[in-house]
Design an enzyme around this catalytic site. Structure first.
Site, PDB file in Angstrom:
ATOM      1  N   LYS A 199       0.768  -0.942   0.308  1.00 46.75           N
ATOM      2  CA  LYS A 199      -0.264  -0.270   0.389  1.00 46.75           C
ATOM      3  C   LYS A 199       0.449   1.228   0.170  1.00 46.75           C
ATOM      4  CE  LYS A 199      -1.955   2.828   3.070  1.00 46.75           C
ATOM      5  NZ  LYS A 199      -1.918   3.452   2.042  1.00 46.75           N
ATOM      6  N   SER A 253       5.583   7.826   9.639  1.00 45.71           N
ATOM      7  CA  SER A 253       5.624   8.349  10.878  1.00 45.71           C
ATOM      8  C   SER A 253       6.060   7.582  12.061  1.00 45.71           C
ATOM      9  CB  SER A 253       4.521   9.314  11.563  1.00 45.71           C
ATOM     10  OG  SER A 253       3.390   8.929  11.612  1.00 45.71           O
ATOM     11  N   THR A 254       6.361   7.984  13.233  1.00 42.50           N
ATOM     12  CA  THR A 254       6.254   7.221  14.808  1.00 42.50           C
ATOM     13  C   THR A 254       5.048   7.363  14.666  1.00 42.50           C
ATOM     14  OG1 THR A 254       9.173   8.863  14.964  1.00 42.50           O
ATOM     15  CG2 THR A 254       7.187   7.491  16.977  1.00 42.50           C
ATOM     16  N   GLU A 255       4.141   7.901  15.308  1.00 45.92           N
ATOM     17  CA  GLU A 255       3.090   8.101  15.250  1.00 45.92           C
ATOM     18  C   GLU A 255       2.314   6.681  14.784  1.00 45.92           C
ATOM     19  OE1 GLU A 255       0.965  11.609  14.161  1.00 45.92           O
ATOM     20  OE2 GLU A 255      -1.193  10.815  15.130  1.00 45.92           O
ATOM     21  N   GLY A 257       4.018   4.148  13.384  1.00 44.28           N
ATOM     22  CA  GLY A 257       4.560   2.860  13.770  1.00 44.28           C
ATOM     23  C   GLY A 257       3.421   2.704  14.886  1.00 44.28           C
ATOM     24  N   GLU A 274      10.418   0.912   9.979  1.00 43.43           N
ATOM     25  CA  GLU A 274      11.245   2.821   9.502  1.00 43.43           C
ATOM     26  C   GLU A 274      11.037   3.662  10.188  1.00 43.43           C
ATOM     27  OE1 GLU A 274      14.423   2.050   8.663  1.00 43.43           O
ATOM     28  OE2 GLU A 274      14.188  -0.418   8.629  1.00 43.43           O
ATOM     29  N   CYS A 308      13.779  11.130   5.978  1.00 41.19           N
ATOM     30  CA  CYS A 308      13.940  10.290   7.820  1.00 41.19           C
ATOM     31  C   CYS A 308      15.354  10.244   7.887  1.00 41.19           C
ATOM     32  CB  CYS A 308      13.741   8.953   8.028  1.00 41.19           C
ATOM     33  SG  CYS A 308      13.763   8.156   6.493  1.00 41.19           S
ATOM     34  N   GLU A 407      10.050  16.032  14.905  1.00 38.19           N
ATOM     35  CA  GLU A 407      10.790  15.769  13.286  1.00 38.19           C
ATOM     36  C   GLU A 407      10.354  16.636  12.802  1.00 38.19           C
ATOM     37  OE1 GLU A 407       9.632  12.422  11.120  1.00 38.19           O
ATOM     38  OE2 GLU A 407      11.367  11.898  10.415  1.00 38.19           O
TER      39      GLU A 407
HETATM   40  P1  NAI Z   1       1.529   8.545   8.384  1.00 33.89           P
HETATM   41  O1  NAI Z   1       2.921   7.737   8.739  1.00 33.89           O
HETATM   42  O2  NAI Z   1       0.507   8.912   8.786  1.00 33.89           O
HETATM   43  O3  NAI Z   1       2.403   7.934   6.617  1.00 33.89           O
HETATM   44  C1  NAI Z   1       2.986   6.760   6.230  1.00 33.89           C
HETATM   45  C2  NAI Z   1       2.266   6.012   5.558  1.00 33.89           C
HETATM   46  O4  NAI Z   1       1.163   4.873   6.252  1.00 33.89           O
HETATM   47  C3  NAI Z   1       0.773   6.050   4.736  1.00 33.89           C
HETATM   48  O5  NAI Z   1       0.606   4.840   3.608  1.00 33.89           O
HETATM   49  C4  NAI Z   1      -0.328   6.000   5.468  1.00 33.89           C
HETATM   50  O6  NAI Z   1      -1.083   5.633   4.676  1.00 33.89           O
HETATM   51  C5  NAI Z   1      -0.022   4.702   5.796  1.00 33.89           C
HETATM   52  N1  NAI Z   1      -0.847   4.318   7.102  1.00 33.89           N
HETATM   53  C6  NAI Z   1      -1.768   6.391   7.847  1.00 33.89           C
HETATM   54  N2  NAI Z   1      -2.486   5.575   8.901  1.00 33.89           N
HETATM   55  C7  NAI Z   1      -2.370   4.142   9.295  1.00 33.89           C
HETATM   56  C8  NAI Z   1      -2.329   3.674  10.228  1.00 33.89           C
HETATM   57  N3  NAI Z   1      -3.861   3.683  11.051  1.00 33.89           N
HETATM   58  N4  NAI Z   1      -3.274   2.524   9.898  1.00 33.89           N
HETATM   59  C9  NAI Z   1      -2.293   1.962   8.992  1.00 33.89           C
HETATM   60  N5  NAI Z   1      -1.736   2.546   7.380  1.00 33.89           N
HETATM   61  C10 NAI Z   1      -1.587   3.857   7.856  1.00 33.89           C
HETATM   62  O7  NAI Z   1       3.150   9.987   7.032  1.00 33.89           O
HETATM   63  P2  NAI Z   1       2.028  11.400   7.039  1.00 33.89           P
HETATM   64  O8  NAI Z   1       0.932  11.899   7.848  1.00 33.89           O
HETATM   65  O9  NAI Z   1       1.954  11.081   5.627  1.00 33.89           O
HETATM   66  O10 NAI Z   1       3.637  12.091   7.592  1.00 33.89           O
HETATM   67  C11 NAI Z   1       3.466  12.415   9.206  1.00 33.89           C
HETATM   68  C12 NAI Z   1       5.052  13.271   9.003  1.00 33.89           C
HETATM   69  O11 NAI Z   1       5.378  11.849   8.880  1.00 33.89           O
HETATM   70  C13 NAI Z   1       5.646  13.784   8.465  1.00 33.89           C
HETATM   71  O12 NAI Z   1       5.558  15.106   8.147  1.00 33.89           O
HETATM   72  C14 NAI Z   1       6.909  13.121   9.122  1.00 33.89           C
HETATM   73  O13 NAI Z   1       7.631  13.614  10.172  1.00 33.89           O
HETATM   74  C15 NAI Z   1       6.867  11.676   9.388  1.00 33.89           C
HETATM   75  N6  NAI Z   1       7.390  10.385   8.366  1.00 33.89           N
HETATM   76  C16 NAI Z   1       8.116  10.165   8.437  1.00 33.89           C
HETATM   77  C17 NAI Z   1       8.664   9.711   7.358  1.00 33.89           C
HETATM   78  C18 NAI Z   1       9.728   8.791   7.413  1.00 33.89           C
HETATM   79  O14 NAI Z   1      10.624   8.238   6.076  1.00 33.89           O
HETATM   80  N7  NAI Z   1      10.101   8.210   8.711  1.00 33.89           N
HETATM   81  C19 NAI Z   1       7.605   8.905   6.302  1.00 33.89           C
HETATM   82  C20 NAI Z   1       6.632   9.748   6.158  1.00 33.89           C
HETATM   83  C21 NAI Z   1       5.839  11.297   6.918  1.00 33.89           C
END
Ligand code: NAI
Ligand code: MG
Length: 503
Positions: A199, A253-255, A257, A274, A308, A407
């Protein structure tokens, strides 16, 4: 840093890219495109803010269908029981196809994410091809082990350890390196013999969908690879708690995760994560300051800081701090001015979305309210509706500020002075994250000593963000669980089985 709005013209899309944008929203299940039955999600070009396409928002029933397809394909062995060298061949064929379509993938990534096309063409796409080829080799190299029992009489028992694919793996990836993050999970999972449901992020699904076409062409058996687009909170959440799934690999995001880790607990799914970072860049007094300014700028501004491992906390020795900030600010206001993603020579594009731009600007404001000073940037250029943020350097910050602790995931670096080594090691480790760190000095002995003292999954010397397919990558502390890339990155998709035979 004023650039007239008329300078933010996104060049025209190619025919191939337009074709990918014009496709009917569909999901890739069992090697077939299944036209979406539910709602769709608009796709934006962050360089213009315009809606350019629609993707499917997978329904519960569609998510279940994808998992069932992967489950059936795993359980009947049509992928995992193939001779490993056949799996290896098919993965190489996928790499060949990606190579043949490299320009289109680079352009789509630039349109969808906002990163410069040149960056995608030199980084994301060739990196993804290398990842597939590297993982392909592991299909035929993974092995178990024969171990002599230690507390039993010799010859009484024949024992060995098998390494088996873990089963159905759900791969959830973010929007900052859409193709590269997808492939970093897809290729090792398939090499290990797993079947998968991928996904991509709802903001950036275009290259994952195009990858589906190449998967079908490469000769994977139906159901080995399934690709579901949709909202994280619905489709993503359903995937990670689905009883038909054995393993979840997530980057984001850590949240989220933490949510995923909790959701997987009941059924004890295997989970690798990650997550975020707040990576320090430590500058000792003996560096070449011109090179250092360029290095520190690239460490934070590449991919608009949406990395990241971005070098988002700069610690420079007091004796070089002012001069370094001057050089870094100069780099920011010349080389790194944001440009539309398809513009020739662009080094930095917009952020991925309005949401991300607002989040980043919210941090910059909060920092200033708390007493930080903007050395350069801190604002958005007047554009044509794109999500541009000027590269920003904040000084006069302290460790309590949210801009130092959290972050930001944008082109914003916070810079602090230090006097003593112990002081900077303590400051570098004063974070809930532990993904990356870099140390810049000519003193190699000191470099190795510091590498040992910094609590993070990767430490770089005189560079930042360097990554290779063969070397493990992952986080200490809240930056994640497990390692991707290298042998570990394949082994996270396996399970060990010990067999005892009484002789
Ligand atoms: P996110 O962590 O919400 O999204 C990443 C993936 O997780 C997307 O495919 C999303 O559809 C999926 N996702 C979201 N909620 C989910 C859930 N409850 N269960 C399963 N999958 C879920 O990241 P977001 O909201 O787009 O970005 C927020 C912050 O997260 C950014 O500002 C950044 O700080 C951090 N982030 C860090 C990344 C990294 O590579 N470490 C990459 C993206 C965001
Ligand atoms: Mg989110």
């Amino acid at each position: 840093m004023d650039t007239p709005a008329t300078h933010f013209q996104q060049p025209a899309y190619s025919e191939a890219a337009q074709k990918a944008l014009d496709r009917t929203p569909a999901l890739f299940i069992n090697n077939q495109w299944v036209v979406a039955s539910g709602a769709t999600i608009p796709v934006e070009d962050p360089s213009t803010g315009r809606i350019i396409s629609q993707i499917a928002d997978a329904t519960d029933a569609e998510v279940d269908r994808a998992v069932e397809a992967a489950r059936t394909a795993f359980d009947d062995g049509r992928w995992s029981d193939l001779p490993p060298m056949r799996r290896e061949r098919i993965l190489h064929r996928l790499a060949d196809l990606l190579e043949a379509h490299a320009d289109e993938f680079a352009e789509l990534e630039a349109i969808d994410n906002g990163k410069p096309r040149d960056m995608a063409a030199k980084g994301d796409v060739p990196g993804s091809i290398a990842t597939i080829r590297y993982a392909a080799g592991w299909a035929s190299k993974l092995a178990g082990e024969m171990i002599e029992p230690a507390a039993m009489p010799r010859g009484a028992v024949h024992a060995y350890v098998r390494r088996e694919p873990v089963g159905v793996a759900v791969l959830i990836v973010p929007w900052n390196f859409p193709l590269a993050m997808a492939v970093q999970k897809v290729a090792p999972a398939l090499a290990a013999g797993c079947t998968i449901v991928l996904k991509p992020a709802e903001q950036t699904s275009l290259t994952a969908l195009r990858l589906g076409d190449l998967i079908a062409e490469a000769g994977f058996p139906a159901g080995a690879v399934n690709i579901i687009t949709g909202d994280g909170a619905t489709a993503g959440a359903r995937l990670v708690s689905h009883p038909g799934v054995d393993k979840v690999a997530f980057t984001g995001s850590t949240e989220v995760g933490k949510i995923i880790n909790r959701a997987a607990t009941d059924s004890m799914k295997r989970v690798t994560l990650e997550l975020g970072g707040k990576s320090p860049v430590i500058v000792l007094p003996d560096v070449n300051l011109d090179e250092m300014a360029r290095g520190a700028a690239a460490a934070i501004f590449r991919n608009s800081g949406q990395v990241c491992v971005a070098g988002s906390r700069l610690y420079a020795h007091r004796s070089v701090f002012d001069q370094l900030i001057e050089g870094l600010s100069e780099e920011a206001s010349t080389q790194w001015r944001p440009r539309p993603s398809l513009e020739e020579g662009a080094l930095m594009g917009p952020l991925v979305s309005r949401e991300q731009m607002d989040r980043v600007m919210g941090y910059v404001e909060a920092g200033q309210k708390a007493g930080a000073t903007v050395a350069v940037g801190g604002d958005t250029p007047t554009s044509n509706g794109g999500y541009y943020v000027n590269p920003t350097v904040l000084v006069d910050v302290n460790p309590e500020m949210s801009v130092v602790r959290e972050e930001i995931f944008g082109p914003v670096v916070v810079a602090q002075r230090f006097d003593e080594l112990d002081e900077v090691v303590k400051a570098a480790n004063d974070t809930s994250f532990g993904l990356g760190a870099s140390v810049w000095t000519k003193d190699l002995s000191l470099m190795h000593k510091l590498a040992g003292r910094i609590k993070s999954g990767t430490v770089w010397g005189n560079c930042h963000s360097m990554l290779d397919v063969a070397l493990p990558f992952g986080g200490y502390k809240q930056s994640g669980i497990g390692r991707e890339k290298g042998r570990e990155g394949v082994e996270i998709f396996t399970e060990l089985k010990t067999v005892y035979i009484k002789l």
